[in-house]
Motif scaffolding. Sequence first.
Motif, PDB file in Angstrom:
ATOM      1  N   PHE A 124       4.267  14.151   1.112  1.00 57.22           N
ATOM      2  CA  PHE A 124       3.856  13.131   2.077  1.00 57.22           C
ATOM      3  C   PHE A 124       3.840  11.712   1.495  1.00 57.22           C
ATOM      4  O   PHE A 124       4.452  10.797   2.042  1.00 57.22           O
ATOM      5  N   ASP A 125       3.139  11.526   0.371  1.00 58.36           N
ATOM      6  CA  ASP A 125       2.999  10.144  -0.110  1.00 58.36           C
ATOM      7  C   ASP A 125       4.331   9.572  -0.560  1.00 58.36           C
ATOM      8  O   ASP A 125       4.615   8.395  -0.339  1.00 58.36           O
ATOM      9  N   THR A 144      -2.470  19.286   1.944  1.00 60.67           N
ATOM     10  CA  THR A 144      -2.609  18.734   3.301  1.00 60.67           C
ATOM     11  C   THR A 144      -3.792  17.769   3.366  1.00 60.67           C
ATOM     12  O   THR A 144      -3.722  16.717   4.005  1.00 60.67           O
ATOM     13  N   ILE A 145      -4.863  18.120   2.668  1.00 60.00           N
ATOM     14  CA  ILE A 145      -6.025  17.219   2.631  1.00 60.00           C
ATOM     15  C   ILE A 145      -5.640  15.916   1.916  1.00 60.00           C
ATOM     16  O   ILE A 145      -5.959  14.823   2.383  1.00 60.00           O
ATOM     17  N   SER A 146      -4.897  16.049   0.813  1.00 55.14           N
ATOM     18  CA  SER A 146      -4.477  14.834   0.081  1.00 55.14           C
ATOM     19  C   SER A 146      -3.612  13.962   0.969  1.00 55.14           C
ATOM     20  O   SER A 146      -3.761  12.722   0.977  1.00 55.14           O
ATOM     21  N   ALA A 147      -2.696  14.552   1.722  1.00 58.54           N
ATOM     22  CA  ALA A 147      -1.816  13.777   2.605  1.00 58.54           C
ATOM     23  C   ALA A 147      -2.659  13.027   3.640  1.00 58.54           C
ATOM     24  O   ALA A 147      -2.448  11.833   3.892  1.00 58.54           O
ATOM     25  N   ALA A 148      -3.635  13.728   4.217  1.00 62.54           N
ATOM     26  CA  ALA A 148      -4.480  13.089   5.241  1.00 62.54           C
ATOM     27  C   ALA A 148      -5.296  11.947   4.631  1.00 62.54           C
ATOM     28  O   ALA A 148      -5.426  10.865   5.215  1.00 62.54           O
ATOM     29  N   LYS A 149      -5.820  12.172   3.422  1.00 58.55           N
ATOM     30  CA  LYS A 149      -6.626  11.120   2.769  1.00 58.55           C
ATOM     31  C   LYS A 149      -5.744   9.918   2.457  1.00 58.55           C
ATOM     32  O   LYS A 149      -6.152   8.766   2.626  1.00 58.55           O
ATOM     33  N   TYR A 150      -4.542  10.203   2.001  1.00 55.40           N
ATOM     34  CA  TYR A 150      -3.600   9.130   1.662  1.00 55.40           C
ATOM     35  C   TYR A 150      -3.317   8.283   2.902  1.00 55.40           C
ATOM     36  O   TYR A 150      -3.392   7.053   2.875  1.00 55.40           O
ATOM     37  N   PHE A 158      -4.382   3.875   4.476  1.00 54.92           N
ATOM     38  CA  PHE A 158      -3.578   2.825   5.104  1.00 54.92           C
ATOM     39  C   PHE A 158      -3.989   2.592   6.558  1.00 54.92           C
ATOM     40  O   PHE A 158      -3.293   1.939   7.321  1.00 54.92           O
ATOM     41  N   GLY A 159      -5.097   3.178   6.937  1.00 59.51           N
ATOM     42  CA  GLY A 159      -5.628   2.949   8.277  1.00 59.51           C
ATOM     43  C   GLY A 159      -5.063   3.870   9.347  1.00 59.51           C
ATOM     44  O   GLY A 159      -5.335   3.688  10.537  1.00 59.51           O
ATOM     45  N   ALA A 160      -4.266   4.864   8.942  1.00 55.96           N
ATOM     46  CA  ALA A 160      -3.694   5.793   9.939  1.00 55.96           C
ATOM     47  C   ALA A 160      -4.795   6.629  10.570  1.00 55.96           C
ATOM     48  O   ALA A 160      -5.843   6.868   9.970  1.00 55.96           O
ATOM     49  N   LYS A 161      -4.528   7.083  11.795  1.00 59.65           N
ATOM     50  CA  LYS A 161      -5.463   8.003  12.470  1.00 59.65           C
ATOM     51  C   LYS A 161      -5.063   9.434  12.095  1.00 59.65           C
ATOM     52  O   LYS A 161      -3.874   9.741  11.957  1.00 59.65           O
TER      53      LYS A 161
END
Length: 607
Positions: free
Chosen positions: A326-327, A352-358, A362-365
């Motif tokens: 993801f990143d 998956t948790i790391s991707a969501a945190k990343y 950047f302000g993503a929902k």
Amino acid sequence: MCGIVGVITAEGGVGDVLSKALKRLEYRGYDSVGVATVNENKLYIKKDKGKIDEVNERLNLTDVPGRTGIGHTRWATHGVPSKRNSHPHGDCKNRLAVVHNGIIENYSELKERLTRNGHIFLSDTDTEVIPHLIEEKLNSGLTGFHAVLEAVKELKGSYAIAVLIADHPDKIYVARNESPLVIGVKNKNYVFCASDIPAFLPITNQVIFLYDGEVAELSLEGVVIRNLNGEVVEREVLEVDLTPEMAKKGGFPHFMLKEIFEQPKALKNTLRIDERKLIEVCKILSESNRIVFTSAGTSFYAGLCGKYFLANISRTGSEAVISSEFDEIMKNIIDERTTVVAISQSGETSDTISAAKYAKRFGAKIISISNTVGSSLTRLADATVYTQAGPEIGVAATKTFLVQLGALSLISSKLAEFKGVITRDEYKTLLNDLNTIPEIIQLILDKTEGEVKASTEAYYNSTSILYLGRGISSAVAMEGALKLKEISYIHAEGYAAGESKHGPIALISTGFPVVFVAPMDSTHNKIIGNIMEMKSRGARIISVIEEGDEEIKSISDTVFRVPKTSDNFFKQIVYIVPLQLFAYYIAVRKGLDPDKPRNLAKAVTVA
Ligand code: F6R
């Protein structure tokens, strides 16, 4: 999926019997546990978050007075795992306690009405409406049995409940609709109710099955069953011949097979997702200018399907990115107008948790789709859609994949209506299509299992199998290949069929097995072309086809048929089921344990 149990014992030690029974039901859920007993017209409740052994150590669940008790081991559906959401739940005056397995669909309306009437709610669960409803009936002058009967008439959804009323210390009231409940009896010494036979199997194998729409009164004097009209129903006592291990697997030899067979139910429950939740999610999606699915393994293939659903149903573009990548892929393009849909059955997958945190940095929902209430992923999400598969014990994901597709179909349909791409009537037609999928899957399980099992003799000693499909079926093919490789250790690859001639076709020589996922949809003609390409190079063709598709049948060596589904918009979803069965029976034929594939863990919590 939770485990409920109730017992009346002439021999005492009710706490001990309940704790042991709950332990035997722990495979049904284990995020919190609780018991209630009644003694001298007074209720005693002990409950808390945690596994049975942990809670037992803290609260000593065995130390409860009386001869009559109920217990619950929870798999959260409404409300995070916590003490206040643990069962049993009570009424306003501590006169009764209820344990419940299932989902009450109309709980919001009932809760609103009961709150207006002065009832105080202490939890976030759907279950809590049940004790308050029964309380209302008792207040109106009905007796225990009739109060329960009239209360369940108002419930919509699935439930198996056991009810303890302080004024009736020698009785337990039970009711069921679409959730399992069996009664166990032993002379005049014990009477049990439980979600599953293993709960009481060491004490008795004499069972009475309760059916949907029935309510029963249990006491040591006997069991009285009535239908919802109040008419008495006669039911015989049966002797079951099961070992505790077999009983735990519902009579199936492995959890994986049991879970494949649970799919109609799991999907039906998932399709009950509250429309308000779908609207919340659609609002976020419609305000974003980039939608990215991210997930791992089977959940990644669900994300790929999500991409097709969004494009085809709601005319919305999206991407699917493997969470461990993801990143690297998203680092320069993610911003506050990005929405990340993170899919994870466990909600604990590190990547998956790391991707969501990343993305959040950047302000993503973040929208999460998870099967585990309160899991790490759901805690960091802006909104979560919960699938309702219950705990999955087999390491290979089966029912949780199917319910992810169910949730994604619902979200895409709602988004189409939300964006004005379809009318309300068209949305309802899509829902009708979706709601028939559980029955179609049931038919596959009833009719196709035999032909899949029989086919494995011809393929179990293959060293490699290619899986191909077009459109959304390419993602289904990839998931089919993943199932095979992880439990049978046969090398398998899933590919978009059109892409096969750009490389994989070089693998084909005489006898090489190729599986085609070939529904009757817009890809049908092209897939026939792909089959011919493989066939002319000597491949053995296994096709998953719609019943009556003589054209593909005539060019295949083996076919797995699914019922005619041509008119159903969501027909491709069901094609995974024969592929799950194929992987399962190949593993069994090779003498492997499909529940515990080597080197794999159910939740991968390391990056
Ligand atoms: C496949 C399988 C794994 C998981 C993956 C993601 O059968 O079980 O590939 O799908 O580890 O797990 P969740 O969905 O929990 O994030």
